[in-house]
Design a protein around this motif. Sequence first.
Motif, PDB file in Angstrom:
ATOM      1  N   ARG A   8      44.282  51.691  51.367  1.00 27.58           N
ATOM      2  CA  ARG A   8      42.952  51.881  50.788  1.00 27.58           C
ATOM      3  C   ARG A   8      42.742  51.041  49.524  1.00 27.58           C
ATOM      4  O   ARG A   8      41.647  51.026  48.980  1.00 27.58           O
ATOM      5  N   LEU A   9      43.785  50.367  49.077  1.00 28.34           N
ATOM      6  CA  LEU A   9      43.661  49.519  47.893  1.00 28.34           C
ATOM      7  C   LEU A   9      42.869  48.255  48.224  1.00 28.34           C
ATOM      8  O   LEU A   9      42.867  47.792  49.356  1.00 28.34           O
ATOM      9  N   ALA A  10      42.255  47.674  47.219  1.00 26.20           N
ATOM     10  CA  ALA A  10      41.593  46.379  47.387  1.00 26.20           C
ATOM     11  C   ALA A  10      42.630  45.311  47.704  1.00 26.20           C
ATOM     12  O   ALA A  10      43.805  45.454  47.352  1.00 26.20           O
ATOM     13  N   GLN A  11      42.193  44.250  48.361  1.00 24.13           N
ATOM     14  CA  GLN A  11      43.136  43.220  48.799  1.00 24.13           C
ATOM     15  C   GLN A  11      43.938  42.606  47.655  1.00 24.13           C
ATOM     16  O   GLN A  11      45.149  42.428  47.793  1.00 24.13           O
ATOM     17  N   PRO A  12      43.346  42.262  46.504  1.00 24.52           N
ATOM     18  CA  PRO A  12      44.166  41.729  45.415  1.00 24.52           C
ATOM     19  C   PRO A  12      45.249  42.707  44.971  1.00 24.52           C
ATOM     20  O   PRO A  12      46.366  42.293  44.650  1.00 24.52           O
ATOM     21  N   LEU A  28      57.612  36.943  39.001  1.00 22.57           N
ATOM     22  CA  LEU A  28      57.088  35.577  39.086  1.00 22.57           C
ATOM     23  C   LEU A  28      56.051  35.452  40.198  1.00 22.57           C
ATOM     24  O   LEU A  28      54.987  34.846  40.018  1.00 22.57           O
ATOM     25  N   ALA A  29      56.348  36.050  41.355  1.00 26.10           N
ATOM     26  CA  ALA A  29      55.393  36.010  42.464  1.00 26.10           C
ATOM     27  C   ALA A  29      54.101  36.719  42.089  1.00 26.10           C
ATOM     28  O   ALA A  29      53.002  36.263  42.439  1.00 26.10           O
ATOM     29  N   ALA A  30      54.205  37.833  41.363  1.00 23.88           N
ATOM     30  CA  ALA A  30      53.010  38.570  40.959  1.00 23.88           C
ATOM     31  C   ALA A  30      52.166  37.763  39.973  1.00 23.88           C
ATOM     32  O   ALA A  30      50.930  37.799  40.015  1.00 23.88           O
ATOM     33  N   LEU A  31      52.813  37.018  39.072  1.00 22.61           N
ATOM     34  CA  LEU A  31      52.062  36.172  38.145  1.00 22.61           C
ATOM     35  C   LEU A  31      51.274  35.104  38.895  1.00 22.61           C
ATOM     36  O   LEU A  31      50.138  34.766  38.523  1.00 22.61           O
ATOM     37  N   ARG A  32      51.866  34.572  39.973  1.00 17.28           N
ATOM     38  CA  ARG A  32      51.153  33.590  40.790  1.00 17.28           C
ATOM     39  C   ARG A  32      49.916  34.233  41.437  1.00 17.28           C
ATOM     40  O   ARG A  32      48.865  33.613  41.538  1.00 17.28           O
ATOM     41  N   VAL A  33      50.064  35.471  41.883  1.00 14.81           N
ATOM     42  CA  VAL A  33      48.923  36.174  42.483  1.00 14.81           C
ATOM     43  C   VAL A  33      47.799  36.321  41.460  1.00 14.81           C
ATOM     44  O   VAL A  33      46.624  36.061  41.756  1.00 14.81           O
ATOM     45  N   LEU A  34      48.149  36.730  40.245  1.00 16.00           N
ATOM     46  CA  LEU A  34      47.130  36.902  39.208  1.00 16.00           C
ATOM     47  C   LEU A  34      46.444  35.576  38.874  1.00 16.00           C
ATOM     48  O   LEU A  34      45.236  35.531  38.632  1.00 16.00           O
ATOM     49  N   GLY A  44      35.075  39.888  36.516  1.00 17.03           N
ATOM     50  CA  GLY A  44      36.017  40.809  35.899  1.00 17.03           C
ATOM     51  C   GLY A  44      37.467  40.479  36.140  1.00 17.03           C
ATOM     52  O   GLY A  44      38.346  41.146  35.603  1.00 17.03           O
ATOM     53  N   GLY A  45      37.785  39.468  36.938  1.00 15.90           N
ATOM     54  CA  GLY A  45      39.177  39.122  37.195  1.00 15.90           C
ATOM     55  C   GLY A  45      39.871  40.181  38.043  1.00 15.90           C
ATOM     56  O   GLY A  45      39.246  40.852  38.872  1.00 15.90           O
ATOM     57  N   PHE A  46      41.164  40.372  37.811  1.00 14.85           N
ATOM     58  CA  PHE A  46      41.921  41.349  38.594  1.00 14.85           C
ATOM     59  C   PHE A  46      41.462  42.768  38.244  1.00 14.85           C
ATOM     60  O   PHE A  46      41.291  43.099  37.064  1.00 14.85           O
ATOM     61  N   PRO A  47      41.288  43.643  39.243  1.00 11.07           N
ATOM     62  CA  PRO A  47      40.773  44.999  38.973  1.00 11.07           C
ATOM     63  C   PRO A  47      41.844  45.925  38.407  1.00 11.07           C
ATOM     64  O   PRO A  47      42.330  46.848  39.076  1.00 11.07           O
ATOM     65  N   TRP A  48      42.225  45.696  37.140  1.00  7.28           N
ATOM     66  CA  TRP A  48      43.296  46.496  36.539  1.00  7.28           C
ATOM     67  C   TRP A  48      42.937  47.976  36.454  1.00  7.28           C
ATOM     68  O   TRP A  48      43.817  48.843  36.625  1.00  7.28           O
ATOM     69  N   GLN A  49      41.676  48.290  36.163  1.00  6.49           N
ATOM     70  CA  GLN A  49      41.294  49.697  36.008  1.00  6.49           C
ATOM     71  C   GLN A  49      41.497  50.469  37.311  1.00  6.49           C
ATOM     72  O   GLN A  49      42.114  51.543  37.329  1.00  6.49           O
ATOM     73  N   GLY A  50      40.977  49.917  38.424  1.00 10.67           N
ATOM     74  CA  GLY A  50      41.153  50.590  39.711  1.00 10.67           C
ATOM     75  C   GLY A  50      42.605  50.631  40.144  1.00 10.67           C
ATOM     76  O   GLY A  50      43.083  51.640  40.704  1.00 10.67           O
ATOM     77  N   PHE A  51      43.334  49.544  39.913  1.00 10.54           N
ATOM     78  CA  PHE A  51      44.756  49.474  40.256  1.00 10.54           C
ATOM     79  C   PHE A  51      45.542  50.553  39.511  1.00 10.54           C
ATOM     80  O   PHE A  51      46.338  51.291  40.091  1.00 10.54           O
ATOM     81  N   THR A  52      45.275  50.683  38.201  1.00  5.66           N
ATOM     82  CA  THR A  52      45.985  51.675  37.387  1.00  5.66           C
ATOM     83  C   THR A  52      45.615  53.092  37.796  1.00  5.66           C
ATOM     84  O   THR A  52      46.488  53.967  37.921  1.00  5.66           O
ATOM     85  N   ALA A  53      44.327  53.321  38.015  1.00  2.00           N
ATOM     86  CA  ALA A  53      43.893  54.675  38.402  1.00  2.00           C
ATOM     87  C   ALA A  53      44.545  55.106  39.707  1.00  2.00           C
ATOM     88  O   ALA A  53      44.968  56.269  39.856  1.00  2.00           O
ATOM     89  N   THR A  54      44.672  54.186  40.659  1.00  2.00           N
ATOM     90  CA  THR A  54      45.294  54.520  41.939  1.00  2.00           C
ATOM     91  C   THR A  54      46.767  54.865  41.752  1.00  2.00           C
ATOM     92  O   THR A  54      47.273  55.840  42.334  1.00  2.00           O
ATOM     93  N   LEU A  55      47.485  54.090  40.939  1.00  2.00           N
ATOM     94  CA  LEU A  55      48.910  54.346  40.738  1.00  2.00           C
ATOM     95  C   LEU A  55      49.155  55.633  39.951  1.00  2.00           C
ATOM     96  O   LEU A  55      50.221  56.248  40.084  1.00  2.00           O
ATOM     97  N   CYS A  56      48.209  56.032  39.124  1.00  2.00           N
ATOM     98  CA  CYS A  56      48.402  57.241  38.308  1.00  2.00           C
ATOM     99  C   CYS A  56      47.966  58.510  39.029  1.00  2.00           C
ATOM    100  O   CYS A  56      48.247  59.619  38.545  1.00  2.00           O
ATOM    101  N   MET A  57      47.298  58.379  40.155  1.00  2.00           N
ATOM    102  CA  MET A  57      46.911  59.567  40.923  1.00  2.00           C
ATOM    103  C   MET A  57      48.159  60.250  41.471  1.00  2.00           C
ATOM    104  O   MET A  57      49.132  59.597  41.847  1.00  2.00           O
ATOM    105  N   LEU A 414      45.887  34.978  54.710  1.00  2.00           N
ATOM    106  CA  LEU A 414      46.548  33.980  53.868  1.00  2.00           C
ATOM    107  C   LEU A 414      45.528  33.065  53.202  1.00  2.00           C
ATOM    108  O   LEU A 414      45.672  32.698  52.033  1.00  2.00           O
ATOM    109  N   VAL A 415      44.489  32.682  53.949  1.00  2.00           N
ATOM    110  CA  VAL A 415      43.436  31.837  53.374  1.00  2.00           C
ATOM    111  C   VAL A 415      42.712  32.581  52.253  1.00  2.00           C
ATOM    112  O   VAL A 415      42.442  32.022  51.183  1.00  2.00           O
ATOM    113  N   GLU A 416      42.412  33.842  52.466  1.00  2.00           N
ATOM    114  CA  GLU A 416      41.637  34.603  51.497  1.00  2.00           C
ATOM    115  C   GLU A 416      42.425  34.939  50.246  1.00  2.00           C
ATOM    116  O   GLU A 416      41.870  35.016  49.149  1.00  2.00           O
ATOM    117  N   GLU A 417      43.758  35.143  50.390  1.00  2.00           N
ATOM    118  CA  GLU A 417      44.511  35.709  49.287  1.00  2.00           C
ATOM    119  C   GLU A 417      45.597  34.814  48.705  1.00  2.00           C
ATOM    120  O   GLU A 417      45.988  35.008  47.551  1.00  2.00           O
TER     121      GLU A 417
END
Length: 527
Positions: A8-12, A28-34, A44-57, A414-417
């Motif tokens: 259910r997470l966003a693709q990024p 290192l791989a994660a930095l490349r993704v960002l 807004g760039g990477f959705p840190w707020q939604g990412f954090t909220a999901t991990l803290c649930m 792969l093309v999208e991400e």
Amino acid sequence: MELPWLKRLAQPCRLLLHALASGPSGTLAALRVLQRVQAREEPGGFPWQGFTATLCMEEPTLEGLEEALAVKPRLLLLPVMCQRNLFSLLQAAVVPADCVRQLLRAARGDPSLDPWVRALGDLLQQGLRGEEPSPPPPALTAACRQQLRCLCQKITRSKPEGRRKLKWCSSEQLGAAGDAAGSVLPGGKRKKVSEESLELGEERGGKRVLLEEVVFELPGSQDGEDEAGVEEMPVETAGDGSAQSMAGAAPESSQQDAAGEPGRISQTEVAAEVQSFIQMHGPRLKMLLLQESNRSELSIPPELRVLSNCSASQLEGLCSFLQLSTCPEPLLVRFCSWLLALTPDLSYASAAILAEQLFLKRVLSLTQPPSRHLMAALTSFCSKYSQPFCRVLVAPVLQEPGEGAEQTKLVCELVEECLEPDYVRLVLSQVLEVPLSERLLPVVLAVLGRQEALPPELFDLLVLTLCRQAPAFATSLSYAKLVTAVLTMYQSHVTPAHRSRLAAALDGSNAALKKSLQAVLEGVPAR
């Protein structure tokens, strides 16, 4: 990470977690993704707020041998390696402070939190408070210094050439342990050496006698063969694999090796050279690969540098010996994490061989979505070696006859991400080299969805291809979406010649589609 909520997470966010779980080089791989997310200039760039909220649930889970029901933040349900890489990423990337605080609060309540994650959390907490980091405790205990000194003496006595590589083992650092040992290596640099790495070195030394007994336990292997021929397996596999894999590459390799020599090296000599190379390096790499798969975090083995210095036929033979095309997928992730951090980078030819050996057979045989391990390995390899990846893997997928629904979805993802803009354009040119089909239209849509700048000649070829093959898609909704995307996303590229060609091509379309497409075409401003 086979967790329902991940889907259910966003693709990024999913891609970031795949990268973090890919191994010791996951940060290192994660930095490349960002970097890719930021390069796309998404709002807004990477959705840190939604990412954090999901991990803290909080999520219910079963704990311990008794499987007692407990409720934990999703962050703590991730693999330990993923947690470590995430907290390392929080120190390296620009992350909103409130998101960091939420993650620290979620991790702080767990008494069984991994010590490494706890230490990283303490550093993050100090950074948020603006405190100076407290001085670290002594890296080596007295007993550890003594063990390290003795080990270094053994290494330098048996291998004098190792003396240069052990400059970090200075007399000042090890001399504090006492005078029990003999001579001490001269040196200058001081580094921290963990007891874990020392134990690893001793384990590797003690297990060398087992080199010839290490084989992959692959599904489909016969038990009788495994039990009867364990010790001969590496040699036989090397011989068979190199003989098969050199069928196409040996002549080319032999020509390269023979450059400047009066005569061409025979194929027999090349085969003998490859077999000797495999016998020298193959068993050690196989043992390390199996060992690494059972450990949480290890450094890149120096033995892997041989990949940068071998010929094409040697590399193919080594891949066959290591059985990389059929090895278990967790080992595939481990191997790709090595490649991600390997320096210097592999040559184009070596990376192309590895892309074929590691992924081609697996991807072409997909009948369901790729596993998280395969996706992590693909993402890791593609992030560093995009051009050989596209040439060797994406092109055959596009040319493969039949439906290939899973392969098409994989290429679109792969093309999208994953792919950088240059390689997105490369994929488009590869699509336009083959006859368009209903299966390939989503790939072109994925490319256009990236909204990367297209050179005029590539855009001309795209429009020409759409016009020429329009009769085959007279009733296709996907084709109509594609033409609409071209006309709306690339309005500034559309010339009067493009408009007239598209208008003529659309005459044969279904009446409803023709009317809507002509309306879009008329809405494109004239240049």
